[in-house]
Design an enzyme around this catalytic site. Structure first.
Site, PDB file in Angstrom:
ATOM      1  N   LYS A  78       2.733 -34.872   6.471  1.00 36.72           N
ATOM      2  CA  LYS A  78       3.219 -36.231   6.155  1.00 36.72           C
ATOM      3  C   LYS A  78       4.038 -36.754   7.345  1.00 36.72           C
ATOM      4  O   LYS A  78       3.844 -37.889   7.795  1.00 36.72           O
ATOM      5  CB  LYS A  78       4.092 -36.177   4.917  1.00 36.72           C
ATOM      6  CG  LYS A  78       5.008 -37.383   4.731  1.00 36.72           C
ATOM      7  CD  LYS A  78       5.880 -37.312   3.490  1.00 36.72           C
ATOM      8  CE  LYS A  78       7.165 -36.576   3.687  1.00 36.72           C
ATOM      9  NZ  LYS A  78       8.283 -37.355   4.253  1.00 36.72           N
ATOM     10  N   ASN A  79       4.918 -35.921   7.875  1.00 36.63           N
ATOM     11  CA  ASN A  79       5.866 -36.385   8.902  1.00 36.63           C
ATOM     12  C   ASN A  79       5.264 -36.484  10.288  1.00 36.63           C
ATOM     13  O   ASN A  79       5.911 -36.958  11.216  1.00 36.63           O
ATOM     14  CB  ASN A  79       7.110 -35.496   8.915  1.00 36.63           C
ATOM     15  CG  ASN A  79       7.961 -35.728   7.676  1.00 36.63           C
ATOM     16  OD1 ASN A  79       7.667 -36.642   6.890  1.00 36.63           O
ATOM     17  ND2 ASN A  79       8.961 -34.907   7.468  1.00 36.63           N
TER      18      ASN A  79
ATOM     19  N   CYS B 233      19.371 -43.188   1.628  1.00 33.36           N
ATOM     20  CA  CYS B 233      18.618 -42.533   0.553  1.00 33.36           C
ATOM     21  C   CYS B 233      19.527 -41.439   0.010  1.00 33.36           C
ATOM     22  O   CYS B 233      20.646 -41.256   0.473  1.00 33.36           O
ATOM     23  CB  CYS B 233      17.308 -41.998   1.078  1.00 33.36           C
ATOM     24  SG  CYS B 233      17.533 -40.610   2.142  1.00 33.36           S
TER      25      CYS B 233
ATOM     26  N   ARG C 196      21.717 -42.222   6.642  1.00 36.65           N
ATOM     27  CA  ARG C 196      20.536 -42.292   7.527  1.00 36.65           C
ATOM     28  C   ARG C 196      20.485 -43.610   8.307  1.00 36.65           C
ATOM     29  O   ARG C 196      19.583 -44.416   8.171  1.00 36.65           O
ATOM     30  CB  ARG C 196      19.271 -42.045   6.721  1.00 36.65           C
ATOM     31  CG  ARG C 196      19.338 -40.678   6.069  1.00 36.65           C
ATOM     32  CD  ARG C 196      18.108 -40.290   5.349  1.00 36.65           C
ATOM     33  NE  ARG C 196      17.036 -39.921   6.282  1.00 36.65           N
ATOM     34  CZ  ARG C 196      15.805 -39.618   5.837  1.00 36.65           C
ATOM     35  NH1 ARG C 196      15.546 -39.668   4.564  1.00 36.65           N
ATOM     36  NH2 ARG C 196      14.866 -39.295   6.709  1.00 36.65           N
TER      37      ARG C 196
ATOM     38  N   ASP D  42      14.488 -29.556   6.119  1.00 32.76           N
ATOM     39  CA  ASP D  42      13.519 -29.858   5.055  1.00 32.76           C
ATOM     40  C   ASP D  42      13.111 -28.623   4.264  1.00 32.76           C
ATOM     41  O   ASP D  42      12.390 -28.738   3.289  1.00 32.76           O
ATOM     42  CB  ASP D  42      12.264 -30.517   5.647  1.00 32.76           C
ATOM     43  CG  ASP D  42      12.548 -31.929   6.089  1.00 32.76           C
ATOM     44  OD1 ASP D  42      11.689 -32.537   6.745  1.00 32.76           O
ATOM     45  OD2 ASP D  42      13.662 -32.429   5.803  1.00 32.76           O
TER      46      ASP D  42
ATOM     47  N   ARG E  37       5.684 -38.373  -3.315  1.00 30.00           N
ATOM     48  CA  ARG E  37       5.791 -39.015  -1.994  1.00 30.00           C
ATOM     49  C   ARG E  37       5.311 -38.065  -0.898  1.00 30.00           C
ATOM     50  O   ARG E  37       4.853 -38.502   0.147  1.00 30.00           O
ATOM     51  CB  ARG E  37       7.253 -39.389  -1.719  1.00 30.00           C
ATOM     52  CG  ARG E  37       7.763 -40.544  -2.541  1.00 30.00           C
ATOM     53  CD  ARG E  37       9.128 -40.969  -2.064  1.00 30.00           C
ATOM     54  NE  ARG E  37       9.161 -41.052  -0.604  1.00 30.00           N
ATOM     55  CZ  ARG E  37      10.292 -41.088   0.096  1.00 30.00           C
ATOM     56  NH1 ARG E  37      11.456 -41.021  -0.531  1.00 30.00           N
ATOM     57  NH2 ARG E  37      10.279 -41.175   1.411  1.00 30.00           N
TER      58      ARG E  37
HETATM   59  C1  EPZ Z   1      12.859 -37.033   9.953  1.00 34.31           C
HETATM   60  O1  EPZ Z   1      13.781 -37.965   9.418  1.00 34.31           O
HETATM   61  C2  EPZ Z   1      12.028 -36.538   8.778  1.00 34.31           C
HETATM   62  N1  EPZ Z   1      11.295 -37.658   8.193  1.00 34.31           N
HETATM   63  C3  EPZ Z   1      12.939 -35.918   7.715  1.00 34.31           C
HETATM   64  O2  EPZ Z   1      12.109 -35.414   6.671  1.00 34.31           O
HETATM   65  C4  EPZ Z   1      13.683 -34.741   8.361  1.00 34.31           C
HETATM   66  O3  EPZ Z   1      14.585 -34.194   7.414  1.00 34.31           O
HETATM   67  C5  EPZ Z   1      14.466 -35.246   9.590  1.00 34.31           C
HETATM   68  O4  EPZ Z   1      13.556 -35.904  10.512  1.00 34.31           O
HETATM   69  C6  EPZ Z   1      15.161 -34.110  10.321  1.00 34.31           C
HETATM   70  O5  EPZ Z   1      14.223 -33.174  10.741  1.00 34.31           O
HETATM   71  C7  EPZ Z   1      10.163 -38.086   8.796  1.00 34.31           C
HETATM   72  O6  EPZ Z   1       9.754 -37.564   9.824  1.00 34.31           O
HETATM   73  C8  EPZ Z   1       9.446 -39.223   8.150  1.00 34.31           C
HETATM   74  P1  EPZ Z   1      16.690 -37.773  12.141  1.00 34.31           P
HETATM   75  P2  EPZ Z   1      14.700 -38.875  10.424  1.00 34.31           P
HETATM   76  O7  EPZ Z   1      16.679 -39.081  12.804  1.00 34.31           O
HETATM   77  O8  EPZ Z   1      13.904 -39.185  11.639  1.00 34.31           O
HETATM   78  C9  EPZ Z   1      21.226 -39.040  12.055  1.00 34.31           C
HETATM   79  C10 EPZ Z   1      11.377 -35.142   4.453  1.00 34.31           C
HETATM   80  O9  EPZ Z   1      11.884 -34.540   3.500  1.00 34.31           O
HETATM   81  N2  EPZ Z   1      20.793 -40.286  12.702  1.00 34.31           N
HETATM   82  O10 EPZ Z   1      16.233 -36.555  12.917  1.00 34.31           O
HETATM   83  O11 EPZ Z   1      15.254 -39.979   9.637  1.00 34.31           O
HETATM   84  C11 EPZ Z   1      20.695 -38.921  10.633  1.00 34.31           C
HETATM   85  O12 EPZ Z   1      21.523 -39.617   9.732  1.00 34.31           O
HETATM   86  C12 EPZ Z   1      12.251 -35.994   5.360  1.00 34.31           C
HETATM   87  O13 EPZ Z   1      10.168 -35.080   4.774  1.00 34.31           O
HETATM   88  C13 EPZ Z   1      21.770 -41.191  13.147  1.00 34.31           C
HETATM   89  O14 EPZ Z   1      22.967 -40.958  12.999  1.00 34.31           O
HETATM   90  O15 EPZ Z   1      15.841 -37.836  10.787  1.00 34.31           O
HETATM   91  C14 EPZ Z   1      20.728 -37.422  10.400  1.00 34.31           C
HETATM   92  O16 EPZ Z   1      22.034 -37.030  10.048  1.00 34.31           O
HETATM   93  C15 EPZ Z   1      13.689 -36.039   4.865  1.00 34.31           C
HETATM   94  N3  EPZ Z   1      21.371 -42.345  13.743  1.00 34.31           N
HETATM   95  C16 EPZ Z   1      20.399 -36.850  11.798  1.00 34.31           C
HETATM   96  O17 EPZ Z   1      20.650 -37.917  12.740  1.00 34.31           O
HETATM   97  C17 EPZ Z   1      20.043 -42.638  13.953  1.00 34.31           C
HETATM   98  O18 EPZ Z   1      19.748 -43.716  14.529  1.00 34.31           O
HETATM   99  C18 EPZ Z   1      18.938 -36.421  11.955  1.00 34.31           C
HETATM  100  O19 EPZ Z   1      18.149 -37.506  11.525  1.00 34.31           O
HETATM  101  C19 EPZ Z   1      19.068 -41.712  13.504  1.00 34.31           C
HETATM  102  C20 EPZ Z   1      19.473 -40.534  12.887  1.00 34.31           C
END
Ligand code: EPZ
Length: 419
Positions: A22-23, A116, A121, A305, A397
């Site tokens: 999915k990701n 969420c 996020r 995850d 989802r």
């Molecule tokens: C991706 O989310 C995945 N989703 C998530 O999977 C996964 O948990 C996550 O990466 C971490 O591996 C998809 O790929 C669709 P991040 P993403 O940006 O990109 C902070 C699932 O269950 N952050 O790596 O949103 C954020 O809040 C989902 O399949 C900022 O502060 O994750 C988090 O604490 C859940 N500012 C950390 O960084 C930003 O602009 C990592 O988030 C972006 C992120």
């Protein structure tokens, strides 16, 4: 509304075919906005988030035919740069269309995805990058409204925090341009690498210059292509837990063992015997579970995850285990539900202490996010008596045919409709 009902205690047997990621599918689908020619994507999982992304792309000028796990994507002559709230609100990955829209139109209006269950996020790092490469980004009534302000041909950007999504936005907004962009401290999750492989196959020039640094030499246009999405490593890890928690040997097929190295190492540490059958399949042979202290970190460490799924397993590990959730600020929502089933878990800030016990009791529980939901299914497989899981739309989802895959291996699990 639907709910899942599980009679705990059934042993599992046989094998499970793992679906596409999915990701990885979501950013690659966003990338199709950069390409006018026909694209065929194979091994796309048939899950709700993919259907939401398909609907979003259709409002942005794409025509998409779905046949089982293959998507055929072509362009209509009605492109748009406006990604509406109704479609982005349920799927955070909607923000990933902003990069391609800016690359194509030099402007975009994309709904903020909103927080969420697992945390706020924010998308500040996405917007920091877009500002750096010349776009002015304003938040107006819940939408990010971006437009080109200036152009720089050589840019270098350091990510203050490792972010999968922000890395993907940086790549998606740079590869169709006359820019040379250096990205430093990027996320290197396999799903990011799959996006890079897809874009390079389409004609972009993205090259790694260090473990977490790469250079993108933008190009004028990208070619259509046929591409196979990588297997879903988190789905694979989830079914490895299903095998271990029910103390049943299971074979997983259509996986990519190389992407599972970190997960396999942890499972071996807690006492599982993992037999690699080929680079596309493995067999989980249960063993006596040992407690462990672990924290979730960016790839190639143990993935956030898989945190909830591992927790459901550690409930049965002898001794006291500890999980530190270092990626999201609120990713322990499954703990309350596991406690309703009798789990002995204490939370202190971003640490969970899990005291090993012999059994859980089935109960009425509620799913809160995708991975918390599947952790309750895993606990239900082994709990004494009946477990009923409500709000299973979270599961739909991200897990293709979860109930069918488990039922085919002998689990006493079904979906029922409730008024
Ligand atoms: C991706 O989310 C995945 N989703 C998530 O999977 C996964 O948990 C996550 O990466 C971490 O591996 C998809 O790929 C669709 P991040 P993403 O940006 O990109 C902070 C699932 O269950 N952050 O790596 O949103 C954020 O809040 C989902 O399949 C900022 O502060 O994750 C988090 O604490 C859940 N500012 C950390 O960084 C930003 O602009 C990592 O988030 C972006 C992120």
């Amino acid at each position: 509304m639907k709910k899942i009902v599980i009679e705990g205690g059934a042993k599992l047997q046989g094998s499970i075919n793992i679906s596409g990621s999915k990701n990885s599918s979501l950013p690659i689908l966003a990338a199709t906005l950069l390409i006018d020619e026909k694209i065929i994507l194979n091994n796309v999982p048939n899950v709700k988030d993919i259907l939401t992304m398909v609907s979003l792309l259709e409002t942005l000028g794409k025509k998409i035919k779905i046949k089982n796990n293959t998507l055929e994507i072509t362009s209509t002559n009605k492109p748009s740069y406006f990604a509406k709230y109704e479609l982005v609100k349920t799927m955070r990955a909607g923000i990933l269309v902003i990069g391609p829209l800016l690359a194509k139109f030099n402007m975009a209006k994309v709904s903020l995805p909103g927080g969420c269950a697992i945390g706020a996020r924010p998308v500040d790092i996405h917007l920091d990058f877009l500002s750096k490469i010349g776009y002015e980004n304003k938040v107006v009534k819940g939408y990010v409204v971006s437009k080109k302000k200036f152009s720089k041909n050589k840019i270098s950007f350091f990510f203050k925090k490792i972010s999968v999504g922000a890395t993907e936005t940086a790549i998606l907004s740079s590869c169709l341009s006359s820019k040379e962009v250096k990205l430093i401290n990027i996320a290197i999750e396999p799903e990011v690498i799959d996006l890079i492989n897809f874009l390079n196959r389409s004609g972009t020039n993205i090259k790694f210059i260090a473990k977490r640094s790469l250079i993108i030499k933008g190009v004028k246009n990208l070619r259509g292509l046929k591409y196979q999405i990588m297997p879903d490593r988190i789905e694979a890890g989830t079914y490895m837990v299903a095998s271990a928690i029910t103390n049943s040997p299971l074979i997983l097929k259509n996986i990519s063992v190389v992407h599972l190295k970190n997960i396999i190492n942890i499972f071996k540490k807690i006492g599982l015997n993992i037999k690699i059958l080929s680079d596309r399949s493995l067999k989980v042979l249960p063993g006596r579970l040992k407690s462990i202290r672990i924290k979730t970190v960016p790839y190639p460490g143990f993935p956030t995850d898989m945190q909830a799924q591992l927790m459901s397993l550690l409930i049965f590990a002898k001794g006291i285990s500890e999980i530190k959730e270092d990626i999201f600020e609120n990713r322990f929502l499954h703990v309350l539900e596991l406690q309703r089933m009798g789990a002995k878990i204490e939370i202190k800030n971003n640490k969970a202490k899990i005291i090993g016990i012999d059994y859980l009791s089935g109960a009425q529980v509620m799913a809160t996010d995708l991975r918390a939901s599947v952790c309750l299914v895993l606990a239900g497989l082994v709990a004494h008596g009946k477990t009923e899981i409500n709000r299973i739309y979270h599961l739909e989802r991200g897990y293709e045919n979860l109930v069918k895959k488990l039922k085919n291996c002998g689990a006493k699990i079904k979906i029922i409709n409730v008024r």
